[in-house]
Design an enzyme around this catalytic site. Structure first.
Site, PDB file in Angstrom:
ATOM      1  N   ASP A 197      27.697  92.642  -5.275  1.00 41.77           N
ATOM      2  CA  ASP A 197      28.422  93.577  -6.116  1.00 41.77           C
ATOM      3  C   ASP A 197      29.556  94.159  -5.253  1.00 41.77           C
ATOM      4  O   ASP A 197      29.526  94.034  -4.021  1.00 41.77           O
ATOM      5  CB  ASP A 197      27.454  94.689  -6.552  1.00 41.77           C
ATOM      6  CG  ASP A 197      28.153  95.854  -7.207  1.00 41.77           C
ATOM      7  OD1 ASP A 197      28.964  95.619  -8.118  1.00 41.77           O
ATOM      8  OD2 ASP A 197      27.901  97.011  -6.798  1.00 41.77           O
ATOM      9  N   ASP A 209      31.790  97.506  -6.224  1.00 38.50           N
ATOM     10  CA  ASP A 209      31.888  98.977  -6.256  1.00 38.50           C
ATOM     11  C   ASP A 209      30.554  99.616  -5.873  1.00 38.50           C
ATOM     12  O   ASP A 209      29.532  99.389  -6.521  1.00 38.50           O
ATOM     13  CB  ASP A 209      32.318  99.439  -7.644  1.00 38.50           C
ATOM     14  CG  ASP A 209      33.705  98.921  -7.980  1.00 38.50           C
ATOM     15  OD1 ASP A 209      34.650  99.322  -7.290  1.00 38.50           O
ATOM     16  OD2 ASP A 209      33.831  98.101  -8.905  1.00 38.50           O
TER      17      ASP A 209
HETATM   18  C1  XBP Z   1      31.708  98.996 -11.316  1.00 41.33           C
HETATM   19  C2  XBP Z   1      32.335  99.692 -12.422  1.00 41.33           C
HETATM   20  C3  XBP Z   1      33.736  99.533 -12.596  1.00 41.33           C
HETATM   21  C4  XBP Z   1      34.670 100.454 -11.875  1.00 41.33           C
HETATM   22  C5  XBP Z   1      35.975 100.469 -12.600  1.00 41.33           C
HETATM   23  O1  XBP Z   1      30.368  98.673 -11.653  1.00 41.33           O
HETATM   24  O2  XBP Z   1      31.693 100.298 -13.221  1.00 41.33           O
HETATM   25  O3  XBP Z   1      33.931  99.754 -13.950  1.00 41.33           O
HETATM   26  O4  XBP Z   1      34.175 101.772 -11.842  1.00 41.33           O
HETATM   27  O5  XBP Z   1      36.512  99.212 -12.715  1.00 41.33           O
HETATM   28  P1  XBP Z   1      29.547  97.633 -10.779  1.00 41.33           P
HETATM   29  P2  XBP Z   1      37.609  98.863 -13.849  1.00 41.33           P
HETATM   30  O6  XBP Z   1      29.620  98.090  -9.359  1.00 41.33           O
HETATM   31  O7  XBP Z   1      28.130  97.749 -11.297  1.00 41.33           O
HETATM   32  O8  XBP Z   1      30.133  96.261 -11.005  1.00 41.33           O
HETATM   33  O9  XBP Z   1      38.329 100.119 -14.178  1.00 41.33           O
HETATM   34  O10 XBP Z   1      38.486  97.825 -13.207  1.00 41.33           O
HETATM   35  O11 XBP Z   1      36.883  98.325 -15.055  1.00 41.33           O
HETATM   36 MG    MG Z   2      28.091  98.780  -8.041  1.00 40.71          MG
END
Ligand code: XBP
Ligand code: MG
Length: 263
Positions: free
Chosen positions: A10, A12
């Site tokens: 993953d 973020d």
């Molecule tokens: C990551 C997210 C993303 C970011 C924003 O979730 O929720 O939506 O916060 O990205 P994960 P965008 O780590 O579970 O993949 O604004 O580009 O959608």
């Molecule tokens: Mg995440």
């Protein structure tokens, strides 16, 4: 027993602590540009993170936090416009090198490559956010380290659906049993487990209280020379960092136990 051949990450919260000082700030800058008085505080943003995906998050905010906002006629387009502006602000933050990788991430990626393991990414965020983060932290060549960067709207449903992990596995033509996923959130582990992937969790301030039932191991970071890794749950070790040997040991010993997203 299936051997470990690939690591799927993953982005973020896992590779980098992007949310509070990255995505959140970028959303607020886009709102200000559009003349909106919306301002997502650190706390509110923590609640909004329950909804993955930036466009989905804005819609959820309007429905649940700002119902009096007079909705424009073409709401989808309006949200897409706000989100494009948010992405531009986020890219600027990344290019200014304001968002580093989490401790131990670079070391682990390098160890994995030296050990001949395959690498992939499965994330909800917009593809350019991932490539820019990788370029700004690890250099342009790091894009080639990953066999597939599965991201954003390329699948019908974002996490907690398993689609993005299924997509990555399909593109790698690899069995889930030969992989391990790295996640930071409950939505993330529901998604990885939905794709039958054993999962290691690295928590952060926004996710440390999440329920990670079924994770092989829960740690507070991958650990590096200045930040020791602490085990929170699951597989036990005295090691101060997540080494590839440890990842192999975890993969070999972890019993796959999928979480139930209805709980
Ligand atoms: C990551 C997210 C993303 C970011 C924003 O979730 O929720 O939506 O916060 O990205 P994960 P965008 O780590 O579970 O993949 O604004 O580009 O959608
Ligand atoms: Mg995440």
């Amino acid at each position: 027993m299936s051997s470990l051949e690939a690591l799927i990450f993953d982005v973020d919260g896992t590779l980098s602590d992007t949310e509070r000082d990255g995505h959140r700030v970028a959303f607020n800058r886009a709102f200000a540009d559009a003349g909106l008085s919306w301002d997502w505080s650190v706390e509110t943003y923590g609640e909004l993170l329950a909804i993955t995906g930036g466009k989905e998050r804005i819609r959820h905010y309007l429905d649940n936090y700002n119902p009096d906002f007079s909705m424009p006629e073409n709401l989808d387009e309006y949200i897409a416009g706000l989100h494009a502006a948010k992405t531009a602000h986020y890219i600027k933050l990344l290019e200014n090198a304001e968002i580093p990788l989490r401790p131990g991430v670079e070391r682990l990626l390098n160890e994995a490559r030296e050990a001949g393991l395959r690498l992939a990414i499965a994330t909800t965020t917009t593809p350019v956010n991932v490539t820019t983060l990788l370029k700004s932290t690890l250099g342009e060549e790091s894009l080639d380290w990953f066999e597939v960067i599965a991201a954003g709207d390329i699948v019908p449903q974002k996490k907690p659906a398993a689609d993005i992990y299924d997509y990555a596995l399909e593109h790698m033509s690899i069995d889930a049993a030969n992989c391990i996923a790295f996640e930071d959130s409950r939505n993330g582990i529901i998604s990885s487990h939905g794709a039958n992937l054993k999962t290691i969790i690295t928590t952060n301030a926004y996710t440390e209280k999440h329920d990670f039932t079924g994770a092989c191991m829960v740690v507070d970071s991958m650990g590096d020379d200045s930040t020791a890794m602490h085990v929170i749950d699951g597989h036990q070790t005295e090691l101060p960092s997540m080494t590839i040997e440890l990842v192999k040991e975890i993969h070999a010993q972890c019993e796959f136990l999928a979480v139930n997203d209805n709980e």
